[in-house]
Design a protein around this motif. Structure first.
Motif, PDB file in Angstrom:
ATOM      1  N   ARG A   1      -1.100   3.045   6.213  1.00 15.70           N
ATOM      2  CA  ARG A   1      -2.260   3.817   6.640  1.00 15.70           C
ATOM      3  C   ARG A   1      -2.818   3.162   7.905  1.00 15.70           C
ATOM      4  N   PRO A   2      -3.536   3.917   8.709  1.00 18.80           N
ATOM      5  CA  PRO A   2      -4.101   3.313   9.921  1.00 18.80           C
ATOM      6  C   PRO A   2      -4.991   2.107   9.623  1.00 18.80           C
ATOM      7  N   TRP A   3      -5.675   2.110   8.492  1.00 18.06           N
ATOM      8  CA  TRP A   3      -6.596   1.022   8.172  1.00 18.06           C
ATOM      9  C   TRP A   3      -5.932  -0.164   7.471  1.00 18.06           C
ATOM     10  N   ASN A   4      -4.626  -0.076   7.179  1.00 17.00           N
ATOM     11  CA  ASN A   4      -3.971  -1.255   6.589  1.00 17.00           C
ATOM     12  C   ASN A   4      -2.820  -1.763   7.448  1.00 17.00           C
ATOM     13  N   ARG A   5      -2.886  -1.441   8.728  1.00 15.83           N
ATOM     14  CA  ARG A   5      -1.918  -1.969   9.700  1.00 15.83           C
ATOM     15  C   ARG A   5      -2.516  -3.188  10.379  1.00 15.83           C
ATOM     16  N   ASN A   6      -1.657  -4.143  10.682  1.00 18.03           N
ATOM     17  CA  ASN A   6      -2.149  -5.301  11.425  1.00 18.03           C
ATOM     18  C   ASN A   6      -2.038  -5.053  12.931  1.00 18.03           C
ATOM     19  N   TYR A   7      -2.273  -6.057  13.709  1.00 19.49           N
ATOM     20  CA  TYR A   7      -2.311  -5.951  15.168  1.00 19.49           C
ATOM     21  C   TYR A   7      -1.014  -5.418  15.757  1.00 19.49           C
ATOM     22  N   VAL A   8       0.134  -5.739  15.129  1.00 20.31           N
ATOM     23  CA  VAL A   8       1.435  -5.313  15.659  1.00 20.31           C
ATOM     24  C   VAL A   8       1.996  -4.088  14.937  1.00 20.31           C
ATOM     25  N   GLY A   9       1.165  -3.406  14.133  1.00 19.26           N
ATOM     26  CA  GLY A   9       1.561  -2.136  13.537  1.00 19.26           C
ATOM     27  C   GLY A   9       2.356  -2.232  12.249  1.00 19.26           C
ATOM     28  N   THR A  10       2.341  -3.378  11.603  1.00 22.41           N
ATOM     29  CA  THR A  10       3.045  -3.525  10.320  1.00 22.41           C
ATOM     30  C   THR A  10       2.006  -3.792   9.224  1.00 22.41           C
ATOM     31  N   HIS A  11       2.478  -3.803   7.980  1.00 22.69           N
ATOM     32  CA  HIS A  11       1.555  -4.054   6.870  1.00 22.69           C
ATOM     33  C   HIS A  11       0.919  -5.430   6.977  1.00 22.69           C
ATOM     34  N   PHE A  12      -0.368  -5.503   6.672  1.00 20.67           N
ATOM     35  CA  PHE A  12      -1.039  -6.795   6.553  1.00 20.67           C
ATOM     36  C   PHE A  12      -0.355  -7.604   5.461  1.00 20.67           C
ATOM     37  N   GLY A  13      -0.168  -8.886   5.704  1.00 16.92           N
ATOM     38  CA  GLY A  13       0.386  -9.758   4.673  1.00 16.92           C
ATOM     39  C   GLY A  13      -0.482  -9.773   3.431  1.00 16.92           C
ATOM     40  N   GLY A  14      -1.794  -9.702   3.620  1.00 13.84           N
ATOM     41  CA  GLY A  14      -2.711  -9.679   2.484  1.00 13.84           C
ATOM     42  C   GLY A  14      -2.547  -8.441   1.628  1.00 13.84           C
ATOM     43  N   SER A  15      -2.219  -7.320   2.255  1.00 14.53           N
ATOM     44  CA  SER A  15      -1.972  -6.095   1.485  1.00 14.53           C
ATOM     45  C   SER A  15      -0.689  -6.218   0.678  1.00 14.53           C
ATOM     46  N   LEU A  16       0.331  -6.842   1.271  1.00 19.21           N
ATOM     47  CA  LEU A  16       1.587  -7.053   0.546  1.00 19.21           C
ATOM     48  C   LEU A  16       1.354  -7.968  -0.649  1.00 19.21           C
ATOM     49  N   PHE A  17       0.537  -8.999  -0.462  1.00 15.38           N
ATOM     50  CA  PHE A  17       0.226  -9.879  -1.579  1.00 15.38           C
ATOM     51  C   PHE A  17      -0.612  -9.150  -2.628  1.00 15.38           C
ATOM     52  N   ALA A  18      -1.637  -8.423  -2.187  1.00 13.23           N
ATOM     53  CA  ALA A  18      -2.547  -7.740  -3.116  1.00 13.23           C
ATOM     54  C   ALA A  18      -1.820  -6.755  -4.009  1.00 13.23           C
ATOM     55  N   MET A  19      -0.802  -6.093  -3.481  1.00 12.66           N
ATOM     56  CA  MET A  19      -0.099  -5.098  -4.295  1.00 12.66           C
ATOM     57  C   MET A  19       0.657  -5.730  -5.462  1.00 12.66           C
ATOM     58  N   THR A  20       0.869  -7.023  -5.404  1.00 11.76           N
ATOM     59  CA  THR A  20       1.604  -7.711  -6.472  1.00 11.76           C
ATOM     60  C   THR A  20       0.703  -8.589  -7.331  1.00 11.76           C
ATOM     61  N   ASP A  21      -0.510  -8.809  -6.892  1.00 14.16           N
ATOM     62  CA  ASP A  21      -1.339  -9.868  -7.468  1.00 14.16           C
ATOM     63  C   ASP A  21      -1.518  -9.851  -8.983  1.00 14.16           C
ATOM     64  N   PRO A  22      -2.029  -8.812  -9.612  1.00 11.42           N
ATOM     65  CA  PRO A  22      -2.378  -8.974 -11.033  1.00 11.42           C
ATOM     66  C   PRO A  22      -1.253  -8.716 -12.021  1.00 11.42           C
ATOM     67  N   PHE A  23      -0.127  -8.217 -11.579  1.00 16.07           N
ATOM     68  CA  PHE A  23       0.820  -7.619 -12.519  1.00 16.07           C
ATOM     69  C   PHE A  23       1.545  -8.599 -13.430  1.00 16.07           C
ATOM     70  N   TRP A  24       2.045  -9.715 -12.922  1.00 20.27           N
ATOM     71  CA  TRP A  24       2.737 -10.650 -13.818  1.00 20.27           C
ATOM     72  C   TRP A  24       1.783 -11.179 -14.879  1.00 20.27           C
ATOM     73  N   MET A  25       0.569 -11.528 -14.486  1.00 22.30           N
ATOM     74  CA  MET A  25      -0.393 -12.065 -15.450  1.00 22.30           C
ATOM     75  C   MET A  25      -0.702 -11.037 -16.534  1.00 22.30           C
ATOM     76  N   ILE A  26      -0.985  -9.825 -16.143  1.00 24.11           N
ATOM     77  CA  ILE A  26      -1.332  -8.784 -17.118  1.00 24.11           C
ATOM     78  C   ILE A  26      -0.152  -8.470 -18.022  1.00 24.11           C
ATOM     79  N   MET A  27       1.029  -8.314 -17.443  1.00 24.40           N
ATOM     80  CA  MET A  27       2.204  -7.963 -18.241  1.00 24.40           C
ATOM     81  C   MET A  27       2.530  -9.057 -19.257  1.00 24.40           C
ATOM     82  N   VAL A  28       2.510 -10.311 -18.827  1.00 25.34           N
ATOM     83  CA  VAL A  28       2.814 -11.416 -19.746  1.00 25.34           C
ATOM     84  C   VAL A  28       1.729 -11.524 -20.812  1.00 25.34           C
TER      85      VAL A  28
END
Length: 158
Positions: A40-67
């Motif tokens: 999305r336009p609001w989750n692109r970084n300066y060079v037009g790719t995904h923010f690293g923080g967004s890539l991390f956030a999309m994975t953050d809670p799942f292993w803990m919750i699943m386990v």
């Protein structure tokens, strides 16, 4: 809570909703999840790719919750540490898939049986539409069996 209810909550939760993160699958047995991050336009970084923080956030809670859900109420489960390696620029829609197998759960149960803490790493790859790896994430979970509380005397008893 049912997995379908939590999936719905995640998908309307502002940090995910406004970041373009969508939980497309969370199995009722808590063993599989699929999370999508749309560009999305609001989750692109300066060079037009995904923010690293967004890539991390999309994975953050799942292993803990699943386990936590797979082990049940007798265990304490927390995130302990995380590592992310950015492999190639993330463009377009990217996906993270989580598959929780029996072997790690059996190992955790055995190691925590005497009340010891267990630290266990879980790995996830984030891939683009072509199947190329965009990032590799590792999450370390802290797991311990809950301690049984000694019975408390009734009021007025000593």
């Amino acid at each position: 809570m049912k997995a379908s209810t939590l999936r719905w909550i995640f998908n309307v939760w502002p940090p995910f909703l406004f970041s373009g993160i969508h939980v497309s699958r969370l199995s009722q047995d808590w063993r599989h999840a699929e999370v999508v991050l749309r560009m999305r336009p609001w989750n692109r970084n300066y060079v037009g790719t995904h923010f690293g923080g967004s890539l991390f956030a999309m994975t953050d809670p799942f292993w803990m919750i699943m386990v936590k859900e797979a082990l049940g109420r007798d265990y304490i489960v927390w995130d302990q540490a995380a590592e992310i390696a950015f492999v190639k620029p993330g463009r377009g829609t990217v996906v993270a898939r989580f598959h929780l197998q029996d072997a790690p759960l059996d190992g955790i149960r055995a190691a925590a049986a005497d009340g010891s803490k267990v630290l266990r790493w879980f790995d996830t790859e984030i891939v683009d539409a072509q199947g190329d790896v965009v990032a590799r994430l590792r999450k370390q979970l802290y797991v311990r069996r809950k301690r049984e509380r000694a019975p408390q005397p009734a009021p007025g008893q000593t």
